[in-house]
Design a protein around this motif. Structure first.
Motif, PDB file in Angstrom:
ATOM      1  N   GLY A 100     -30.960  12.818 -16.836  1.00 31.74           N
ATOM      2  CA  GLY A 100     -31.617  13.247 -18.075  1.00 31.74           C
ATOM      3  C   GLY A 100     -32.022  14.711 -18.105  1.00 31.74           C
ATOM      4  O   GLY A 100     -31.479  15.531 -17.351  1.00 31.74           O
ATOM      5  N   ASP A 101     -33.005  15.012 -18.969  1.00 32.34           N
ATOM      6  CA  ASP A 101     -33.394  16.415 -19.151  1.00 32.34           C
ATOM      7  C   ASP A 101     -34.513  16.848 -18.198  1.00 32.34           C
ATOM      8  O   ASP A 101     -34.937  17.991 -18.229  1.00 32.34           O
ATOM      9  CB  ASP A 101     -33.776  16.703 -20.620  1.00 32.34           C
ATOM     10  CG  ASP A 101     -34.997  15.915 -21.077  1.00 32.34           C
ATOM     11  OD1 ASP A 101     -35.483  15.068 -20.309  1.00 32.34           O
ATOM     12  OD2 ASP A 101     -35.459  16.134 -22.214  1.00 32.34           O
ATOM     13  N   GLY A 127     -31.572   7.679 -21.924  1.00 35.89           N
ATOM     14  CA  GLY A 127     -30.816   8.577 -21.068  1.00 35.89           C
ATOM     15  C   GLY A 127     -31.714   9.471 -20.234  1.00 35.89           C
ATOM     16  O   GLY A 127     -31.289  10.516 -19.765  1.00 35.89           O
ATOM     17  N   ASN A 175     -34.133  11.233 -21.268  1.00 33.57           N
ATOM     18  CA  ASN A 175     -34.489  12.445 -22.011  1.00 33.57           C
ATOM     19  C   ASN A 175     -35.788  12.179 -22.768  1.00 33.57           C
ATOM     20  O   ASN A 175     -35.930  11.140 -23.406  1.00 33.57           O
ATOM     21  CB  ASN A 175     -33.394  12.803 -23.017  1.00 33.57           C
ATOM     22  CG  ASN A 175     -32.085  13.116 -22.325  1.00 33.57           C
ATOM     23  OD1 ASN A 175     -31.988  14.097 -21.592  1.00 33.57           O
ATOM     24  ND2 ASN A 175     -31.094  12.267 -22.529  1.00 33.57           N
ATOM     25  N   ASN A 189     -37.198   6.770 -24.184  1.00 35.85           N
ATOM     26  CA  ASN A 189     -36.707   8.001 -23.546  1.00 35.85           C
ATOM     27  C   ASN A 189     -35.270   7.820 -23.053  1.00 35.85           C
ATOM     28  O   ASN A 189     -34.966   7.970 -21.870  1.00 35.85           O
ATOM     29  CB  ASN A 189     -37.632   8.408 -22.396  1.00 35.85           C
ATOM     30  CG  ASN A 189     -39.041   8.681 -22.879  1.00 35.85           C
ATOM     31  OD1 ASN A 189     -39.281   9.619 -23.623  1.00 35.85           O
ATOM     32  ND2 ASN A 189     -39.985   7.831 -22.504  1.00 35.85           N
TER      33      ASN A 189
END
Lengths: 170, 310
Positions: free
Chosen positions: B115-116, B54, B56, B52
């Motif tokens: 991150g996301d 970063g 994300n 995963n």
């Protein structure tokens, strides 16, 4: 006291040259050990003692009451105020100006630790292997834990003679 | 899927080790990884599968590593402390061993804030050093952190990461020494553009005796555009692009930047592998996996040209 999920790097409010002698005053001995055992037997006394410790260390070091103090090995800059709560040194995300990757307005607490330890010729403290935190100790008194010898093995050294020290497991 | 080859054998040999990075997809399509791995097969000793990256969300690195191995490439499963407590970390390490993953790369991981899913709970129950230490305890002592014994022990090679360019510079070699004491047998580094600063870091490692216990694999990759250049210098923590390289890339016409970046990358590899104490290079080409053979060939790193996993 807030156990927030992402703490912020804290700048200690007392200089390292004062913190080291202060620790010498609190260094464990038979009297403290007896006192710690006594305080632990009295729930109300334990609460007062812990509140006193919290107020003092929160102001001075941004203490979050993890209950197993790493301060003596980190130039008295608290690693539990690192957003990743790293106990073994800075991550790779420290930027060139020394700021934290999570909050660019704040200085990496491990850089602060390194400068303070170095200024007291205690840089070698940062080479110690710090074992995982026992999360049952949050909100407990680290002083009482320390005086009763529960911090033994919290940080261990390695050397050419002992290049791969074992982790103490239960 | 047993047999010789892979990262362990490459590190035991005397040739330059080459690894690359595979970022798993954001969906459930196994073909993407299989295709990426196929492009690398025979050109790398192992491929890292990021966890995963970063912060994300992607397909898990464990699933990705198994797919990479099925495609005939030795996998390095990356595992971070960001999303799992010590129970899940140990469980995934054991699971990886059971599924035939022979190398693990253990790191702290980026903070979720980057991150996301910035609203996620950051775990960081262990830090990167403690995770390496935990893995060595599982493998060499055959014990969990609870003290409970493992009947069948894992046998993976344990790796970690370091950023030689992040401050405090004086501490970076000692920090790797600490990871090596915890159990890291190889280390892959952040992007190296500043070869002189990197060489200094490796010299400190040699003085501390670290390179005898831990194989240093230098992270490299081409800068493809001026946009990527500004991204690397501005937004990626701890990457340092020296002014000479920046001038070189800005000094050519826009359509020549990519070729110039590739040429610079090849030259960097050639310089890096001559530094005493450097065992190999880790190629980060993000999405341009088909370029790996070209880079390896141009850098003059001899390859067998066949598969490393049988």
């Amino acid at each position: 006291m807030a156990i927030e999920p992402t703490p912020k790097p804290y700048r200690p409010r007392i200089p390292a040259r004062l913190a080291y002698p202060l620790h010498a005053v609190l260094a464990t001995n038979r009297v403290y050990r007896w006192l710690a055992a006594f305080v632990e037997r009295q729930p109300r006394l334990y609460r007062w003692f812990t509140a006193g410790e919290r107020i003092t260390k929160e102001r001075l070091f941004g203490c979050r009451m993890c209950g197993q103090c790493a301060l003596p090995a980190t130039g008295y800059a608290c690693p539990m105020t690192c957003p990743k709560q790293l106990r073994n040194g800075p991550c790779g995300g420290v930027s060139a100006d020394g700021s934290c990757e999570v909050d660019r307005t704040l200085r990496c607490v491990w850089l602060t630790a390194w400068d303070r330890a170095e200024s007291a010729s205690r840089g070698a403290d940062l080479d110690l292997l710090q074992r995982p935190v026992d999360h049952r100790q949050w909100t407990r008194s680290s002083w009482l834990n320390y005086w009763q010898g529960r911090d033994e093995g919290l940080a261990i050294t390695f050397s050419d003679a002992d290049p791969y020290p074992p982790m103490r497991v239960r | 899927m047993s047999g010789e080859g892979g990262l362990r054998a490459a590190l035991a040999s005397d040739r330059v080790v080459v690894t690359a990075e595979i970022g798993p997809p954001r969906d459930a399509d196994p073909e993407v990884i299989t295709r990426k791995a196929a492009a690398l097969r025979g050109w790398v000793d192992a491929a890292n599968v990021t966890d995963n990256q970063g912060a994300n969300v992607r397909m898990s690195s464990l699933a990705g590593s198994v797919l990479v191995r099925r495609a005939g490439v030795d996998a390095v499963m990356q595992l971070t402390c960001r999303d799992r407590n010590r129970i899940a970390l140990q469980s995934d390490l054991i699971g990886a061993a059971a599924l035939g993953v022979r190398n693990v790369l253990l790191l702290t991981g980026d903070h979720p804030a980057l991150g996301d899913h910035p609203d996620a709970k950051p775990v960081f129950d262990l830090d990167g050093v403690q995770l390496v230490w935990t893995a060595r305890t599982l493998r060499d002592e055959g014990k969990l952190l609870s003290g409970k014994a493992l009947a069948t022990r894992p046998s993976w090679l344990i790796g970690s990461v370091e950023n030689p360019f992040a401050p405090p510079a004086a501490l970076r070699a000692r920090r790797l020494a600490k990871k090596v004491a915890a159990g890291a047998e190889f280390v892959q580094t952040q992007y190296v553009f500043d070869v002189d600063a990197f060489a200094q870091w490796v010299r400190r490692l040699r003085e501390e005796g670290v390179t005898e216990r831990c194989a240093v694999i230098a992270g490299v990759g081409p800068i493809r555009s001026l946009r990527m250049l500004s991204f690397l210098t501005g937004e990626v923590p701890g990457v340092h692009v020296p002014p000479e390289l920046e001038r070189r890339l800005r000094g050519v016409p826009a359509h020549r930047v990519e070729a110039e970046g590739l040429a610079a990358c090849v030259e960097t590899i050639q310089t890096l592998v001559e530094i005493p104490g450097v065992r190999g290079v880790h190629l980060m080409v993000f999405g341009h996996d088909d370029e790996v053979p070209d880079i390896v060939r141009r850098a003059g790193i001899s390859r067998k040209g066949d598969s490393d996993v049988d």
